[in-house]
Motif scaffolding. Structure first.
Motif, PDB file in Angstrom:
ATOM      1  N   MET A   1       0.786  -1.172   0.000  1.00 16.70           N
ATOM      2  CA  MET A   1       0.000   0.000   0.000  1.00 16.70           C
ATOM      3  C   MET A   1       0.823   1.227   0.000  1.00 16.70           C
ATOM      4  O   MET A   1       0.320   2.300  -0.145  1.00 16.70           O
ATOM      5  CB  MET A   1      -0.869   0.028   1.201  1.00 16.70           C
ATOM      6  N   PRO A   2       2.088   0.995   0.176  1.00 19.36           N
ATOM      7  CA  PRO A   2       2.910   2.190   0.276  1.00 19.36           C
ATOM      8  C   PRO A   2       2.976   2.955  -1.005  1.00 19.36           C
ATOM      9  O   PRO A   2       4.050   3.296  -1.436  1.00 19.36           O
ATOM     10  CB  PRO A   2       4.292   1.656   0.653  1.00 19.36           C
ATOM     11  N   ASN A   3       1.887   3.248  -1.654  1.00 22.35           N
ATOM     12  CA  ASN A   3       2.020   4.334  -2.611  1.00 22.35           C
ATOM     13  C   ASN A   3       0.852   5.282  -2.550  1.00 22.35           C
ATOM     14  O   ASN A   3      -0.291   4.891  -2.422  1.00 22.35           O
ATOM     15  CB  ASN A   3       2.306   3.904  -4.050  1.00 22.35           C
ATOM     16  N   SER A   4       1.206   6.528  -2.581  1.00 21.36           N
ATOM     17  CA  SER A   4       0.197   7.562  -2.522  1.00 21.36           C
ATOM     18  C   SER A   4      -0.351   7.732  -3.925  1.00 21.36           C
ATOM     19  O   SER A   4       0.258   7.286  -4.890  1.00 21.36           O
ATOM     20  CB  SER A   4       0.817   8.856  -2.037  1.00 21.36           C
ATOM     21  N   PRO A   5      -1.513   8.358  -4.064  1.00 23.02           N
ATOM     22  CA  PRO A   5      -2.094   8.488  -5.397  1.00 23.02           C
ATOM     23  C   PRO A   5      -1.126   9.165  -6.366  1.00 23.02           C
ATOM     24  O   PRO A   5      -1.081   8.821  -7.537  1.00 23.02           O
ATOM     25  CB  PRO A   5      -3.319   9.371  -5.170  1.00 23.02           C
ATOM     26  N   ASP A   7       1.952   8.826  -6.555  1.00 17.23           N
ATOM     27  CA  ASP A   7       2.967   7.893  -7.056  1.00 17.23           C
ATOM     28  C   ASP A   7       2.450   7.096  -8.237  1.00 17.23           C
ATOM     29  O   ASP A   7       3.192   6.609  -9.055  1.00 17.23           O
ATOM     30  CB  ASP A   7       3.353   6.869  -5.974  1.00 17.23           C
ATOM     31  N   ARG A   8       1.128   6.917  -8.240  1.00 17.38           N
ATOM     32  CA  ARG A   8       0.584   5.900  -9.131  1.00 17.38           C
ATOM     33  C   ARG A   8       0.667   6.249 -10.598  1.00 17.38           C
ATOM     34  O   ARG A   8       1.081   5.461 -11.388  1.00 17.38           O
ATOM     35  CB  ARG A   8      -0.877   5.660  -8.775  1.00 17.38           C
ATOM     36  N   ASP A  62       5.075   0.188  -5.509  1.00 16.76           N
ATOM     37  CA  ASP A  62       6.087  -0.369  -4.601  1.00 16.76           C
ATOM     38  C   ASP A  62       5.457  -1.251  -3.525  1.00 16.76           C
ATOM     39  O   ASP A  62       5.995  -1.426  -2.449  1.00 16.76           O
ATOM     40  CB  ASP A  62       6.950   0.747  -3.983  1.00 16.76           C
ATOM     41  N   ARG A  63       4.281  -1.819  -3.843  1.00 17.90           N
ATOM     42  CA  ARG A  63       3.705  -2.787  -2.906  1.00 17.90           C
ATOM     43  C   ARG A  63       4.571  -4.035  -2.856  1.00 17.90           C
ATOM     44  O   ARG A  63       5.280  -4.337  -3.811  1.00 17.90           O
ATOM     45  CB  ARG A  63       2.301  -3.179  -3.363  1.00 17.90           C
ATOM     46  N   PHE A  64       4.473  -4.779  -1.739  1.00 19.67           N
ATOM     47  CA  PHE A  64       5.293  -5.998  -1.614  1.00 19.67           C
ATOM     48  C   PHE A  64       4.869  -7.033  -2.635  1.00 19.67           C
ATOM     49  O   PHE A  64       5.671  -7.849  -3.077  1.00 19.67           O
ATOM     50  CB  PHE A  64       5.227  -6.568  -0.196  1.00 19.67           C
ATOM     51  N   ARG A  65       3.587  -7.015  -2.987  1.00 23.73           N
ATOM     52  CA  ARG A  65       3.125  -7.847  -4.079  1.00 23.73           C
ATOM     53  C   ARG A  65       2.185  -6.992  -4.912  1.00 23.73           C
ATOM     54  O   ARG A  65       1.473  -6.145  -4.381  1.00 23.73           O
ATOM     55  CB  ARG A  65       2.420  -9.101  -3.583  1.00 23.73           C
ATOM     56  N   VAL A  66       2.206  -7.241  -6.176  1.00 20.44           N
ATOM     57  CA  VAL A  66       1.428  -6.407  -7.083  1.00 20.44           C
ATOM     58  C   VAL A  66       0.462  -7.318  -7.830  1.00 20.44           C
ATOM     59  O   VAL A  66       0.831  -8.416  -8.249  1.00 20.44           O
ATOM     60  CB  VAL A  66       2.357  -5.674  -8.074  1.00 20.44           C
ATOM     61  N   ALA A  67      -0.786  -6.880  -7.951  1.00 21.01           N
ATOM     62  CA  ALA A  67      -1.796  -7.628  -8.688  1.00 21.01           C
ATOM     63  C   ALA A  67      -2.094  -6.857  -9.968  1.00 21.01           C
ATOM     64  O   ALA A  67      -2.657  -5.764  -9.922  1.00 21.01           O
ATOM     65  CB  ALA A  67      -3.056  -7.800  -7.842  1.00 21.01           C
ATOM     66  N   TRP A  79      -3.571  -1.859 -12.405  1.00 24.56           N
ATOM     67  CA  TRP A  79      -3.662  -2.565 -11.117  1.00 24.56           C
ATOM     68  C   TRP A  79      -5.048  -3.193 -10.964  1.00 24.56           C
ATOM     69  O   TRP A  79      -6.058  -2.599 -11.358  1.00 24.56           O
ATOM     70  CB  TRP A  79      -3.381  -1.607  -9.950  1.00 24.56           C
ATOM     71  N   CYS A  80      -5.102  -4.357 -10.385  1.00 27.80           N
ATOM     72  CA  CYS A  80      -6.380  -5.047 -10.132  1.00 27.80           C
ATOM     73  C   CYS A  80      -7.207  -4.257  -9.124  1.00 27.80           C
ATOM     74  O   CYS A  80      -6.684  -3.752  -8.136  1.00 27.80           O
ATOM     75  CB  CYS A  80      -6.106  -6.454  -9.571  1.00 27.80           C
TER      76      CYS A  80
END
Lengths: 88, 337
Positions: A1-5, A7-8, A62-67, A79-80
């Motif tokens: 979750m460590p990204n702010s809008p 960043d996206r 930069d999430r630990f896992r990305v969907a 992103w899912c």
């Protein structure tokens, strides 16, 4: 979750320590990065990732896992957002 | 005797059980009698607040109450009697599925014509509804993901690694300004609410207390680790679409950027968490301990049961143009345009 809008959706962010193109091949981990595929649902991979979109822009997570969305219905593509679910 | 600094004060009692527990916590009276515990309405205001008081000693405690009360044998005896009532009622009322896959299947589809609280808030919610919803939910969101941490020493391998990774994400991935409880406090500020921990316990209805007590019950008992995992999976699976509707409600009402961000963040984060929890946490746990499948299913069903009760209570009050809260909110909405 460590990204702010913010960043996206920033195209082509200059983040030298993250951008694969800025690293020499020897910097890369020897271990292949695993991508998990499912018949229904997103592609899963370890973060952080950069995704180059059709228009050439690049988004990062930069999430630990990305969907990653595969159904193309996500309103937060690539992103899912669980839009692949059956509607009943 | 050392007391917790900055801990909330004790809330107002709601009957003999909560009154007895509070008197005991202050060192000024006796615990409720077990006959009274046996007689009280199990999902009622009094029993649920009494249980909530017992559980809060494991989180932040209360101002003026010794932190040692957390492990007071007499209080634990009372807590066990309250928990026995609660858990027996849930096992009787909430069970719908025997298998995990069947229990999950119902969560993995999206109703076309949903009628839940998030649909109401998206379509017709006004700021006062959103403020009430945030005040009620603050009992959990200001300690978001904390009750689930207790399961970590009770998991191994894939389940542990997956659970720890999701929890790390919930706690901001090492960054204090991204801890979800902090993001929720920022949402409360946007809505003109007080962000102090425990501030809205007096305002929260029994149905809201039940949803938080469920997590504490499952989290504090190793014997309920399967149910805790089922609970966590339910929250993560249902969060993403619900959060999208709540983000839309925040945008439509002009609640503020932090209020929008809290739910926007959960749309994307929980789409990932859902995958990790289903594949690694549930999958890993049942690989190690297949006998826990029925408990995981129970955790899923119990979570749906208490959330449905909470939602029904909110909608019943709101559709009658009534407040869902026991105490009115301050009208500190000056910065909301």
């Amino acid at each position: 979750m460590p990204n702010s809008p913010s960043d996206r959706a920033t195209p082509d962010r200059a983040t030298p320590d993250r951008s694969p193109s800025d690293r020499s091949p020897s910097d890369r981990s020897e271990a292949p990065r695993r991508v998990t595929v499912q018949r229904k649902g997103p592609l899963l991979m370890e973060g952080p990732v950069e995704v180059e979109l059709e228009d050439g822009s690049v988004v990062t997570s930069d999430r630990f896992r990305v969907a990653l969305c595969t159904c193309r219905r996500s309103r937060r593509y690539p992103w899912c957002d669980t839009s692949h679910r059956d509607r009943v | 005797m050392e007391h917790d600094r900055g801990a909330p004060g004790l809330p107002a009692p709601r009957g003999p059980l909560s009154e007895g527990v509070e008197a005991y916590l202050r060192g000024a009276g006796r615990l409720p009698r077990l006959e009274d515990v046996a007689r009280a309405a199990v999902y009622g205001e009094d029993l649920q607040l009494a249980l909530y008081l017992c559980y809060e000693l494991h989180y932040r405690g209360f101002a003026g109450v010794s932190p040692d009360r957390e492990w007071d044998p007499e209080l634990l005896r009372t807590r066990a009697a309250l928990e026995h009532r609660f858990l027996s009622a849930l096992r009787a009322d909430a069970r719908l599925h025997d298998g995990v896959d069947e229990a999950l299947a119902g969560l993995l589809v999206e109703p076309v014509d949903g009628t839940g609280v998030s649909h109401f808030l998206r379509d017709e919610g006004e700021l006062w509804h959103l403020r009430e919803y945030a005040a009620q939910r603050s009992l959990y969101h200001l300690k978001e993901a904390d009750p689930h941490a207790w399961v970590l020493p009770r998991l191994w391998g894939r389940a542990k690694a997956g659970m720890a990774a999701v929890e790390f994400d919930e706690w901001g991935g090492g960054r204090a300004d991204r801890v979800h409880a902090r993001l929720f406090a920022d949402l409360m500020t946007d809505l003109g609410l007080d962000t102090a921990y425990g501030r809205y316990v007096d305002a929260a209805c029994a149905e809201a207390l039940v949803t938080v007590n469920l997590m504490s019950l499952f989290g504090l008992h190793r014997s309920l680790r399967g149910a805790l995992v089922g609970h966590f999976a339910t929250v993560e699976i249902t969060s993403s679409p619900g959060s999208r509707r709540l983000a839309e409600a925040m945008r439509r009402t002009g609640a503020g950027p932090a209020a929008e961000h809290f739910y926007d963040e959960h749309v994307e984060a929980d789409a990932v968490h859902e995958q990790v929890v289903r594949h690694d946490v549930i999958g890993g746990l049942l690989e190690e301990e297949p006998q826990l499948a029925a408990d995981v299913a129970f955790g899923i069903d119990a979570t749906g049961f208490v959330e449905d009760r909470f939602g029904a209570r909110l909608l019943a009050d709101w559709r009658a143009s009534l407040s869902s809260l026991r105490a009115p909110l301050d009208r500190e909405t000056a910065h909301i345009s």
